[in-house]
Scaffold this active site. Structure first.
Site, short mmCIF file in Angstrom:
data_model
loop_
_atom_site.label_atom_id
_atom_site.label_comp_id
_atom_site.label_asym_id
_atom_site.label_seq_id
_atom_site.Cartn_x
_atom_site.Cartn_y
_atom_site.Cartn_z
N THR A 283 -6.09 -22.13 -26.02
CA THR A 283 -5.37 -22.13 -27.29
C THR A 283 -3.89 -21.86 -27.05
OG1 THR A 283 -7.33 -21.36 -28.43
CG2 THR A 283 -5.22 -21.00 -29.56
N ALA B 95 6.18 -19.72 -15.44
CA ALA B 95 6.65 -20.48 -14.29
C ALA B 95 5.63 -20.48 -13.15
CB ALA B 95 7.99 -19.92 -13.80
N THR B 96 4.93 -19.38 -12.98
CA THR B 96 3.93 -19.32 -11.91
C THR B 96 2.87 -20.40 -12.13
OG1 THR B 96 4.27 -16.97 -11.55
CG2 THR B 96 2.13 -17.84 -10.88
N CYS C 248 9.30 -9.94 -8.14
CA CYS C 248 7.92 -10.15 -7.76
C CYS C 248 7.61 -9.54 -6.40
CB CYS C 248 7.63 -11.64 -7.74
SG CYS C 248 8.55 -12.50 -9.01
C1 LIG Z 1 12.35 -19.20 -9.29
C2 LIG Z 1 11.17 -18.55 -9.92
N1 LIG Z 1 10.00 -19.21 -9.99
C3 LIG Z 1 8.92 -18.68 -10.56
C4 LIG Z 1 8.94 -17.41 -11.09
C5 LIG Z 1 7.69 -16.83 -11.67
O1 LIG Z 1 7.81 -16.59 -13.03
P1 LIG Z 1 6.63 -15.87 -13.82
O2 LIG Z 1 6.28 -14.64 -13.04
O3 LIG Z 1 7.17 -15.59 -15.15
O4 LIG Z 1 5.49 -16.81 -13.88
C6 LIG Z 1 10.13 -16.66 -11.04
C7 LIG Z 1 10.18 -15.28 -11.55
O5 LIG Z 1 11.12 -14.55 -11.46
C8 LIG Z 1 11.27 -17.25 -10.44
O6 LIG Z 1 12.43 -16.59 -10.34
#
Ligand SMILES: Cc1ncc(COP(=O)(O)O)c(C=O)c1O
Length: 396
Positions: free
Chosen positions: A252, A81-82, A341
């Site tokens: 990859t 997601a990041t 995080c």
């Molecule tokens: C709403 C949201 N966005 C982004 C992220 C980031 O996910 P990742 O650290 O797996 O990339 C999180 C992680 O908890 C999240 O809750």
């Protein structure tokens, strides 16, 4: 060598940080790892090992697309997601700059995940203008707030579907429609909510969506960005090399991670109603129990309690307690103060501060997040622990 001490692990109520993997998802992942499995490189065009891996990837793309109501051609795999948030925000902004689009404003909210907020901070350093909407006290952004902020200079709006600390949810279709009417694109970080709902993206005005399987019993370290194909969105890739994913994301493809992501989305699409019913019932029970504690306050709802909400997330704060000792004293419950995080920071969660909690109350807060493997016994035991701990920490 250290001897392993057998200890009973605490009750896991941190599913918004990460969920355990479903056994069926693990099976799909393992099938890609062994010599007999689909371990090949999906970019190898010259032999069957490559073709098999490519088939696994395309199957996963189909499973995800089915679950969110879009075409598989609209899914770009990333590392999570990041990265998807970075690609949506920075990729679009750099491309706008390259094609000399005069619009320079991005609208987001002040309680987005740091992967959005730190991307916009970087973009601000590059000359983009960023507007941070302050949410209502339940953590949502209204149509009126967005309408007021939009101008002819706005090219992008990024608002998550569900907030990771509060669990409150925005109407992203409504916000996306308003954005589209102003000639801008709408991105939504759906990391917390994806899989739980069919987003019907083919019919929705949402242009880009961040996806990850890590909150729906899939693996970490993989994700995707949905890109609405009819809009022909130009993105400047952040990672180049190899031309993978239509040149938008070099590298990859991690076949085992992607196969597992596909399986996690497929399972959720089939079982979402049962999962939501089970998790919501446990959440209602937990909220009911927490409300019996005099100094407890549940966050993320409006006054009449009608704010749409993730099925499993409960944000609770306790007045008049020594908040800094709350998490360390809760030995039998694994939960968090805010998002995983930012849990190393001593500062109170910026999300709780933004919805109006003072520092003491924000520090005296817990995010309890329930998943499909939790039971009623977990909830009852966790509540007893919380009740005793809060009583012990309440200032006399
Ligand atoms: C709403 C949201 N966005 C982004 C992220 C980031 O996910 P990742 O650290 O797996 O990339 C999180 C992680 O908890 C999240 O809750």
């Amino acid at each position: 060598m250290k001897t392993k001490v057998a200890t009973q692990r605490p009750i896991y109520l941190d599913n918004a940080a990460s969920t355990p993997m479903d056994e069926r998802v693990i099976e799909a992942m393992v099938a890609c790892l062994s010599q007999e499995g689909t371990f090949g490189n999906s970019a190898s065009k010259d032999h069957v090992y490559g073709w098999e891996a490519a088939e696994v990837i395309e199957n996963a793309r189909d499973q995800i697309a089915q679950a969110i109501g879009c075409s598989p051609l609209e899914i770009i795999f990333t590392s999570g997601a990041t990265e998807s948030n970075n690609l949506a925000l920075k990729g679009l902004s750099y491309a706008q700059y390259k094609i000399n689009n005069p619009r320079r404003t991005i609208i987001t909210s002040s309680i987005e995940h740091k992967a959005v907020l730190e991307s916009t901070e970087q973009l601000a350093h590059h000359g983009f203008n960023i507007i941070y909407l302050k949410p209502r006290t339940d953590g949502t952004i209204s149509a009126a707030m967005l309408k007021e902020a939009l101008t002819d200079d706005t090219f992008l709006v990024s608002i998550s579907q569900a907030n990771s600390v509060l669990g409150s949810m925005n109407d992203i279709d409504e916000l996306a429609q308003i954005t589209q009417d102003h000639g801008a694109l709408f991105h939504s970080d759906c990391a917390q909510s994806n899989g739980l709902y069919d987003l019907h993206l083919a019919k929705s005005p949402v242009a880009m969506v961040t996806l990850t399987p890590e909150k729906i019993y899939g693996p970490k370290g993989v994700g995707a960005l949905y890109l609405k194909k009819d809009l022909n969105i130009e993105l400047e890739p952040l990672l180049v090399g190899g031309g993978h994913e239509k040149g938008l994301r070099g590298g990859t493809l991690a076949t085992h991670q992607i196969a597992a992501m596909g399986k996690a989305f497929e399972i959720m699409a089939q079982e979402r109603e049962q999962v939501i019913a089970h998790v919501s019932a446990l959440k209602e029970r937990l909220i009911g129990l927490l409300k019996t504690i005099d100094n407890a306050q549940i966050n993320g709802y409006n006054e009449d309690g009608s704010t749409p909400h993730l099925p499993g997330v409960v944000s609770v704060s306790f007045k008049n307690i020594e908040g800094q000792y709350l998490i360390p004293s809760l030995r039998k419950v694994a939960c968090s103060t805010g998002s995983a995080c930012s849990s190393k920071e001593l500062k109170p969660s910026y999300v709780l501060s933004e919805i109006g909690l003072d520092d003491d109350l924000a520090r005296a807060s817990l995010r309890l997040s329930i998943g499909r493997y939790n039971t009623q016994e977990d909830i009852d035991l966790a509540f007893e622990q919380i009740k005793q701990t809060v009583a012990m920490l309440t200032k006399k």
